[in-house]
Design a protein around this motif. Structure first.
Motif, short mmCIF file in Angstrom:
data_model
loop_
_atom_site.label_atom_id
_atom_site.label_comp_id
_atom_site.label_asym_id
_atom_site.label_seq_id
_atom_site.Cartn_x
_atom_site.Cartn_y
_atom_site.Cartn_z
N ALA A 59 -0.63 5.86 23.41
CA ALA A 59 -1.33 5.84 22.13
C ALA A 59 -0.50 5.04 21.14
CB ALA A 59 -1.54 7.27 21.62
N ASN A 60 -1.16 4.50 20.14
CA ASN A 60 -0.47 3.72 19.12
C ASN A 60 -1.06 3.99 17.75
OD1 ASN A 60 -2.55 1.34 18.49
ND2 ASN A 60 -2.53 1.67 20.71
N VAL A 61 -0.24 3.89 16.73
CA VAL A 61 -0.69 4.06 15.36
C VAL A 61 0.06 3.08 14.47
CG1 VAL A 61 1.02 5.88 14.90
CG2 VAL A 61 -1.07 5.75 13.51
N SER A 62 -0.62 2.54 13.48
CA SER A 62 -0.02 1.54 12.58
C SER A 62 -0.50 1.75 11.15
CB SER A 62 -0.40 0.11 13.02
OG SER A 62 0.03 -0.17 14.31
N ILE A 63 0.34 1.36 10.24
CA ILE A 63 -0.03 1.25 8.83
C ILE A 63 0.22 -0.20 8.43
CG2 ILE A 63 0.40 2.02 6.47
CD1 ILE A 63 1.48 4.63 7.64
N VAL A 64 -0.79 -0.88 7.90
CA VAL A 64 -0.64 -2.28 7.52
C VAL A 64 -1.03 -2.45 6.05
CG1 VAL A 64 -1.02 -3.17 9.84
CG2 VAL A 64 -2.98 -2.84 8.33
N SER A 65 -0.40 -3.40 5.39
CA SER A 65 -0.70 -3.62 3.98
C SER A 65 -2.04 -4.32 3.78
CB SER A 65 0.41 -4.44 3.32
OG SER A 65 0.54 -5.72 3.92
N ASP A 66 -2.57 -4.95 4.82
CA ASP A 66 -3.88 -5.60 4.80
C ASP A 66 -4.31 -5.79 6.25
OD1 ASP A 66 -6.17 -7.02 4.23
OD2 ASP A 66 -5.16 -8.69 3.23
N TYR A 67 -5.54 -5.42 6.57
CA TYR A 67 -6.04 -5.61 7.92
C TYR A 67 -6.61 -7.02 8.04
CZ TYR A 67 -9.28 -5.17 11.91
OH TYR A 67 -9.98 -5.37 13.08
N LEU A 68 -5.88 -7.86 8.76
CA LEU A 68 -6.33 -9.23 9.00
C LEU A 68 -6.91 -9.34 10.41
CD1 LEU A 68 -3.50 -11.49 7.52
CD2 LEU A 68 -5.60 -10.68 6.44
N ARG A 127 -8.33 -12.39 12.74
CA ARG A 127 -8.51 -13.83 12.87
C ARG A 127 -8.38 -14.53 11.53
NH1 ARG A 127 -13.37 -13.60 17.52
NH2 ARG A 127 -12.04 -12.56 19.06
N GLY A 128 -7.37 -14.11 10.79
CA GLY A 128 -7.03 -14.74 9.52
C GLY A 128 -7.80 -14.26 8.32
N LEU A 129 -8.77 -13.37 8.50
CA LEU A 129 -9.62 -12.90 7.41
C LEU A 129 -9.35 -11.43 7.11
CD1 LEU A 129 -13.04 -14.46 8.48
CD2 LEU A 129 -11.29 -15.47 7.00
N SER A 130 -9.28 -11.09 5.83
CA SER A 130 -9.06 -9.70 5.45
C SER A 130 -10.31 -8.87 5.71
CB SER A 130 -8.67 -9.60 3.97
OG SER A 130 -8.56 -8.24 3.59
N ARG A 131 -10.13 -7.74 6.37
CA ARG A 131 -11.23 -6.81 6.59
C ARG A 131 -11.20 -5.66 5.59
NH1 ARG A 131 -14.57 -10.01 9.24
NH2 ARG A 131 -14.57 -9.84 11.51
N THR A 132 -10.17 -5.65 4.73
CA THR A 132 -10.02 -4.56 3.75
C THR A 132 -9.85 -5.09 2.33
OG1 THR A 132 -7.67 -4.50 4.35
CG2 THR A 132 -9.11 -2.85 5.37
N ASN A 133 -10.22 -6.36 2.10
CA ASN A 133 -10.15 -6.96 0.77
C ASN A 133 -8.75 -6.89 0.17
OD1 ASN A 133 -11.41 -8.35 -1.39
ND2 ASN A 133 -11.61 -6.44 -2.56
N GLY A 134 -7.73 -7.01 1.04
CA GLY A 134 -6.35 -7.02 0.57
C GLY A 134 -5.72 -5.66 0.43
N TYR A 135 -6.43 -4.61 0.80
CA TYR A 135 -5.90 -3.26 0.69
C TYR A 135 -5.37 -2.76 2.03
CZ TYR A 135 -7.92 -3.03 -3.97
OH TYR A 135 -8.21 -3.27 -5.29
N PRO A 136 -4.57 -1.69 2.02
CA PRO A 136 -3.96 -1.19 3.26
C PRO A 136 -4.98 -0.60 4.23
CG PRO A 136 -2.71 -0.46 1.34
CD PRO A 136 -3.99 -1.03 0.83
N ALA A 137 -4.53 -0.48 5.48
CA ALA A 137 -5.36 0.12 6.52
C ALA A 137 -4.49 1.00 7.41
CB ALA A 137 -6.05 -0.95 7.36
N VAL A 138 -5.11 2.05 7.92
CA VAL A 138 -4.49 2.90 8.93
C VAL A 138 -5.24 2.64 10.24
CG1 VAL A 138 -3.97 5.25 9.66
CG2 VAL A 138 -3.85 4.64 7.24
N GLN A 139 -4.48 2.36 11.29
CA GLN A 139 -5.08 1.92 12.55
C GLN A 139 -4.47 2.68 13.71
OE1 GLN A 139 -3.99 -2.23 12.26
NE2 GLN A 139 -5.75 -2.72 10.98
N GLY A 140 -5.22 2.78 14.79
CA GLY A 140 -4.67 3.45 15.96
C GLY A 140 -5.57 3.30 17.16
#
Length: 256
Positions: A33-42, A44-57
């Motif tokens: 399993a994996n979990v990540s915190i990113v400052s912006d979900y990119l 293919r070069g495009l933001s999916r969160t409009n520049g805001y953070p994302a929690v992923q796993g």
């Protein structure tokens, strides 16, 4: 709406019907399993969160014969931001494939993935996208080609859209650091994409990224610089933000 493929789920059933799991007690667990915190979900070069953070796993299950199956998810906002869907705060991606090595230092990866965006669509075409990919790697260099089996990311009649990705991941010996670089080209196909291009709204573009990661006892810190190129106004959202603008992204991840 794009036609939903059953390939990942058929392959999932085939995976569990194979007696392929390693019996060696010293072998690594097939389940991770994996979990990540990113400052912006990119993506293919495009933001999916409009520049805001994302929690992923995600969760992955791998057999000793190279077959793998998994699912990955992240919060998103890009569909709501451009006014095409309501309740669109989640991306959920199931996938299945086979990955192995051959000769010396070569690897291959063949798989199917569905990018699923559960939402109430109020305009345009559903963004759900089915892709098949093939990748070839040699040491720290890899090339990956992804081909859309359905409409791609909300553009009608775009089956056959493809993305080519060239990546370098170079581990700095015994330091825990990895240097990386990436260049990709997203090419949309079909009548709708051709009409958009003729109107000055070409959906095709390219992107590049450079990054550095550091493994610290299983926690991986990362910093990346990303930029998309040849973007039309199609990638400026309803708030006036360019989704592919140059940006730094920071991340913290862990695999269990």
């Amino acid at each position: 709406m794009p036609q939903k493929t059953t390939l990942p789920f058929l392959a999932l059933g085939a995976l569990f019907s194979l007696p392929a799991w390693a019996d060696d007690a010293a072998a690594p667990s097939p389940l991770t399993a994996n979990v990540s915190i990113v400052s912006d979900y990119l993506f293919r070069g495009l933001s999916r969160t409009n520049g805001y953070p994302a929690v992923q796993g995600g969760v992955d299950l791998a057999a000793s014969n190279g077959i793998y199956v998994g699912v990955w998810g992240s919060n998103i906002s890009w569909l709501a931001d451009q006014g095409t869907a309501k309740g669109s705060s989640l991306e959920l991606d199931p996938y299945v494939g086979i990955k192995n090595s051959f000769f010396t230092d070569f690897t291959y990866d063949f798989g199917v993935m569905r990018y699923h965006y559960p939402a109430n669509y109020t305009a345009g075409v559903a963004a759900d996208t089915d892709e098949i990919h093939v990748a070839l790697g040699y040491q720290w260099l890899s090339v990956k080609y992804s081909y859309a089996l359905s409409n791609a990311f909300g553009i009608a009649d775009s089956k056959g859209t493809h993305y080519t990705d060239i990546s370098v991941n170079y581990p700095v010996t015994d330091s825990g650091f990895t240097l990386g670089a990436h260049y990709g080209v997203q090419t949309y196909q079909g009548v709708t994409a051709s009409n958009m291009k003729a109107a000055g709204m070409d959906p095709s573009y390219s992107d590049a990224k450079m990054y550095l990661t550091k493994d610290m006892n299983g926690f991986v810190l990362g910093v990346a610089y990303s930029r998309a190129f040849k973007l039309s106004n199609n990638y400026i959202n309803s708030m006036g933000n360019n989704l592919g603008r140059s940006k730094w992204v920071f991340s913290l991840s862990r695999t269990f």
